[in-house]
Design a protein around this motif. Structure first.
Motif, PDB file in Angstrom:
ATOM      1  N   PHE A 277       0.838  -1.210   0.000  1.00  0.00           N
ATOM      2  CA  PHE A 277       0.000   0.000   0.000  1.00  0.00           C
ATOM      3  C   PHE A 277       0.872   1.258   0.000  1.00  0.00           C
ATOM      4  O   PHE A 277       0.632   2.200  -0.755  1.00  0.00           O
ATOM      5  N   LEU A 278       1.920   1.227   0.848  1.00  0.00           N
ATOM      6  CA  LEU A 278       2.781   2.419   0.980  1.00  0.00           C
ATOM      7  C   LEU A 278       3.504   2.732  -0.325  1.00  0.00           C
ATOM      8  O   LEU A 278       3.740   3.896  -0.648  1.00  0.00           O
ATOM      9  N   ARG A 279       3.850   1.688  -1.081  1.00  0.00           N
ATOM     10  CA  ARG A 279       4.564   1.908  -2.342  1.00  0.00           C
ATOM     11  C   ARG A 279       3.742   2.737  -3.310  1.00  0.00           C
ATOM     12  O   ARG A 279       4.279   3.496  -4.104  1.00  0.00           O
ATOM     13  N   GLY A 280       2.429   2.596  -3.255  1.00  0.00           N
ATOM     14  CA  GLY A 280       1.578   3.335  -4.186  1.00  0.00           C
ATOM     15  C   GLY A 280       0.914   4.544  -3.554  1.00  0.00           C
ATOM     16  O   GLY A 280      -0.003   5.118  -4.137  1.00  0.00           O
ATOM     17  N   CYS A 281       1.335   4.922  -2.345  1.00  0.00           N
ATOM     18  CA  CYS A 281       0.632   5.972  -1.602  1.00  0.00           C
ATOM     19  C   CYS A 281       1.469   7.241  -1.586  1.00  0.00           C
ATOM     20  O   CYS A 281       2.603   7.229  -1.102  1.00  0.00           O
ATOM     21  N   ASP A 282       0.946   8.351  -2.111  1.00  0.00           N
ATOM     22  CA  ASP A 282       1.735   9.586  -2.057  1.00  0.00           C
ATOM     23  C   ASP A 282       1.286  10.495  -0.907  1.00  0.00           C
ATOM     24  O   ASP A 282       1.708  11.639  -0.809  1.00  0.00           O
ATOM     25  N   GLY A 283       0.449   9.984  -0.027  1.00  0.00           N
ATOM     26  CA  GLY A 283      -0.043  10.777   1.099  1.00  0.00           C
ATOM     27  C   GLY A 283       0.858  10.738   2.320  1.00  0.00           C
ATOM     28  O   GLY A 283       0.636  11.463   3.285  1.00  0.00           O
ATOM     29  N   THR A 284       1.877   9.879   2.278  1.00  0.00           N
ATOM     30  CA  THR A 284       2.770   9.795   3.445  1.00  0.00           C
ATOM     31  C   THR A 284       4.195   9.530   3.008  1.00  0.00           C
ATOM     32  O   THR A 284       4.439   9.018   1.911  1.00  0.00           O
ATOM     33  N   ARG A 285       5.118   9.919   3.877  1.00  0.00           N
ATOM     34  CA  ARG A 285       6.512   9.504   3.720  1.00  0.00           C
ATOM     35  C   ARG A 285       6.917   8.848   5.023  1.00  0.00           C
ATOM     36  O   ARG A 285       6.657   9.385   6.103  1.00  0.00           O
ATOM     37  N   VAL A 286       7.549   7.690   4.917  1.00  0.00           N
ATOM     38  CA  VAL A 286       7.809   6.862   6.093  1.00  0.00           C
ATOM     39  C   VAL A 286       9.313   6.749   6.330  1.00  0.00           C
ATOM     40  O   VAL A 286      10.069   6.440   5.409  1.00  0.00           O
ATOM     41  N   PHE A 287       9.724   7.007   7.562  1.00  0.00           N
ATOM     42  CA  PHE A 287      11.143   6.934   7.930  1.00  0.00           C
ATOM     43  C   PHE A 287      11.321   6.059   9.161  1.00  0.00           C
ATOM     44  O   PHE A 287      10.558   6.150  10.117  1.00  0.00           O
ATOM     45  N   GLY A 288      12.347   5.221   9.121  1.00  0.00           N
ATOM     46  CA  GLY A 288      12.644   4.374  10.277  1.00  0.00           C
ATOM     47  C   GLY A 288      13.347   5.153  11.372  1.00  0.00           C
ATOM     48  O   GLY A 288      13.236   4.834  12.548  1.00  0.00           O
ATOM     49  N   TRP A 289      14.079   6.198  10.968  1.00  0.00           N
ATOM     50  CA  TRP A 289      14.895   6.937  11.918  1.00  0.00           C
ATOM     51  C   TRP A 289      14.671   8.426  11.781  1.00  0.00           C
ATOM     52  O   TRP A 289      14.150   8.914  10.782  1.00  0.00           O
ATOM     53  N   TRP A 290      15.139   9.147  12.763  1.00  0.00           N
ATOM     54  CA  TRP A 290      15.184  10.612  12.712  1.00  0.00           C
ATOM     55  C   TRP A 290      16.438  10.963  11.929  1.00  0.00           C
ATOM     56  O   TRP A 290      17.560  10.834  12.416  1.00  0.00           O
ATOM     57  N   SER A 291      16.229  11.370  10.679  1.00  0.00           N
ATOM     58  CA  SER A 291      17.331  11.486   9.718  1.00  0.00           C
ATOM     59  C   SER A 291      17.150  12.745   8.893  1.00  0.00           C
ATOM     60  O   SER A 291      16.109  13.408   8.971  1.00  0.00           O
ATOM     61  N   GLU A 292      18.136  13.031   8.088  1.00  0.00           N
ATOM     62  CA  GLU A 292      18.072  14.218   7.246  1.00  0.00           C
ATOM     63  C   GLU A 292      16.861  14.184   6.313  1.00  0.00           C
ATOM     64  O   GLU A 292      16.208  15.205   6.088  1.00  0.00           O
ATOM     65  N   GLY A 293      16.566  12.997   5.792  1.00  0.00           N
ATOM     66  CA  GLY A 293      15.392  12.845   4.922  1.00  0.00           C
ATOM     67  C   GLY A 293      14.112  13.224   5.645  1.00  0.00           C
ATOM     68  O   GLY A 293      13.217  13.855   5.071  1.00  0.00           O
ATOM     69  N   ALA A 294      14.044  12.851   6.925  1.00  0.00           N
ATOM     70  CA  ALA A 294      12.845  13.160   7.705  1.00  0.00           C
ATOM     71  C   ALA A 294      12.734  14.656   7.970  1.00  0.00           C
ATOM     72  O   ALA A 294      11.633  15.219   7.927  1.00  0.00           O
ATOM     73  N   TRP A 295      13.867  15.344   8.215  1.00  0.00           N
ATOM     74  CA  TRP A 295      13.814  16.809   8.414  1.00  0.00           C
ATOM     75  C   TRP A 295      13.218  17.458   7.180  1.00  0.00           C
ATOM     76  O   TRP A 295      12.351  18.311   7.265  1.00  0.00           O
ATOM     77  N   GLU A 296      13.747  17.034   6.032  1.00  0.00           N
ATOM     78  CA  GLU A 296      13.336  17.655   4.772  1.00  0.00           C
ATOM     79  C   GLU A 296      11.850  17.407   4.531  1.00  0.00           C
ATOM     80  O   GLU A 296      11.117  18.307   4.122  1.00  0.00           O
ATOM     81  N   ALA A 297      11.408  16.193   4.817  1.00  0.00           N
ATOM     82  CA  ALA A 297       9.995  15.848   4.613  1.00  0.00           C
ATOM     83  C   ALA A 297       9.099  16.683   5.531  1.00  0.00           C
ATOM     84  O   ALA A 297       8.031  17.143   5.123  1.00  0.00           O
ATOM     85  N   ILE A 298       9.540  16.917   6.758  1.00  0.00           N
ATOM     86  CA  ILE A 298       8.744  17.738   7.677  1.00  0.00           C
ATOM     87  C   ILE A 298       8.711  19.181   7.181  1.00  0.00           C
ATOM     88  O   ILE A 298       7.672  19.830   7.178  1.00  0.00           O
ATOM     89  N   ARG A 299       9.860  19.680   6.728  1.00  0.00           N
ATOM     90  CA  ARG A 299       9.901  21.050   6.191  1.00  0.00           C
ATOM     91  C   ARG A 299       8.895  21.244   5.073  1.00  0.00           C
ATOM     92  O   ARG A 299       8.288  22.289   4.930  1.00  0.00           O
ATOM     93  N   ARG A 300       8.722  20.202   4.266  1.00  0.00           N
ATOM     94  CA  ARG A 300       7.832  20.311   3.103  1.00  0.00           C
ATOM     95  C   ARG A 300       6.368  20.118   3.440  1.00  0.00           C
ATOM     96  O   ARG A 300       5.508  20.320   2.578  1.00  0.00           O
ATOM     97  N   LEU A 301       6.073  19.688   4.648  1.00  0.00           N
ATOM     98  CA  LEU A 301       4.667  19.491   5.024  1.00  0.00           C
ATOM     99  C   LEU A 301       3.933  20.827   4.990  1.00  0.00           C
ATOM    100  O   LEU A 301       4.512  21.865   5.319  1.00  0.00           O
ATOM    101  N   PRO A 302       2.652  20.810   4.636  1.00  0.00           N
ATOM    102  CA  PRO A 302       1.876  22.042   4.740  1.00  0.00           C
ATOM    103  C   PRO A 302       1.635  22.396   6.207  1.00  0.00           C
ATOM    104  O   PRO A 302       1.643  21.526   7.069  1.00  0.00           O
TER     105      PRO A 302
END
Ligand SMILES: [Mn+2]
Length: 280
Positions: free
Chosen positions: A168-193
C-alpha cells in the motif's frame, strides 16, 4: 465538562487565558496485544505531578502559563468527534493535547478539528496503514490510513509493518515513512503544509527508555533524538494540536508512566516557549 489542573498541578494555571488544554481520552476497544491503555491518561496525569515546573533543558518556567485539564466523558468515536467539533473555536486559540487511549483516536480528532488541510507528523513503531485489522476498519492498526483524508503525513520511527502495508505504501503519495530521525525526515517535515498536527505513539520511542506500551518494538527513537525532533517540529512548523497515545501502564513500571508524562511535558513546553516568544 470539568476544568481541573491535573497536569503538573494548580501552579500552572493562572494565565489570563488557556494556552494548553490537556484532554484525557481513555478509549480502548481494539487493542490487539498488551491491554490497559484506557488507564494511560490518568497514569500520565498522576506522574506529571512529579515533574518540575521549571524546564531546565529549555530554561522555561511553566508556572502560571495557563495549562488546564478538561475532563469530559468520551467513550468512543462519536463522543470524541462531537466534543472536539463543539470546541473547535476554542481549540483554535488553545493548544489541545489529547492523551490516549488507543491510536484510533487520531483520525477522529482530526475530523473534529476540521482544518481544511494540514500536515501530520506521526511518530510510531508501526505504519498503522492497514485497511482493516481483525475485521475492524477503525482499529489502532488502521489509524494512519484513516488519517490520510485529512492531510499529508510524515511518519518517523516506523520499523514494523505487514507486506500488505508495504504494498500500500509503495503506491501511496499521502505519506513519507522513515525508520529513523534522519536528514530525509527533516526535509519531509519542512515540506509538510501548515498547520501541523503531531501524533506521538509512545512505541516510537525505544523500549530501553519506555517499555510499557501495547506492542513494543526494539530499535526506536532515543531520548535525545526525540527531543531534537520535537524542537525541530515546533520551531519549523505551526503545530496546532497533538496527541500522545498507547501507553499501557504496568504494575512495577512507574518509570514508563513518568517518561510518558515527561514526553508530553517536553512537547507542551516547546509550544509554550514559542507562544511566549511571540508575545514578548
Ligand atoms: Mn500507532
Amino acid at each position: 465538562m470539568e476544568r481541573t489542573f491535573d497536569f503538573l498541578g494548580p501552579e500552572v494555571s493562572g494565565a489570563d487565558r488557556d494556552r494548553v488544554a490537556v484532554i484525557p481520552v481513555p478509549v480502548e476497544w481494539s487493542a490487539s496485544y498488551g491491554r490497559g491503555t484506557a488507564r494511560a491518561p490518568q497514569a500520565i496525569l498522576d506522574a506529571s505531578m512529579q515533574i518540575e515546573f521549571y524546564n531546565s533543558a529549555l530554561d522555561l518556567d511553566l508556572e502560571k502559563t495557563g495549562i488546564v485539564t478538561l475532563r469530559e466523558k468520551i467513550a468512543g468515536k462519536d463522543d470524541l468527534v462531537s466534543f472536539v467539533r463543539a470546541h473547535r473555536d476554542y481549540f483554535r486559540e488553545t493548544f489541545p493535547c489529547f492523551l490516549g487511549g488507543e491510536h484510533s483516536i487520531t483520525p477522529w480528532i482530526l475530523e473534529g478539528l476540521g482544518y481544511e488541510s494540514l500536515g501530520v507528523v506521526w511518530l510510531d513503531a508501526h505504519a498503522d496503514m492497514r485497511e482493516q485489522y481483525l475485521g475492524e476498519k477503525e482499529s489502532h492498526a488502521c489509524a494512519a490510513r484513516n488519517s490520510l483524508p485529512f492531510g499529508k503525513l510524515v511518519q518517523i520511527g516506523v520499523r514494523s509493518y505487514s507486506s500488505e502495508e508495504r504494498d500500500f505504501l509503495r503506491g501511496c503519495d499521502g505519506t513519507r515513512v522513515f525508520g529513523w530521525w534522519s536528514e530525509g525526515a527533516w526535509e519531509a517535515i519542512r515540506r509538510l503544509p501548515d498547520p501541523v498536527y503531531l501524533s506521538i505513539d509512545f512505541d516510537a520511542v525505544d523500549p530501553s527508555i519506555l517499555r510499557a506500551v501495547g506492542t513494543p518494538e526494539p530499535g526506536g527513537l532515543q531520548w535525545d533524538e526525540l527531543m531534537d525532533l520535537l524542537s525541530f517540529v515546533f520551531e519549523n512548523k505551526r503545530v496546532v494540536a497533538m496527541d500522545a497515545v498507547e501507553l499501557c501502564p504496568k504494575e512495577r513500571d512507574e518509570t514508563s508512566d513518568f517518561i510518558a508524562a515527561k514526553i508530553v511535558y517536553e512537547a507542551i513546553s516547546r509550544h509554550i516557549r514559542k507562544e511566549l516568544r511571540r508575545e514578548a
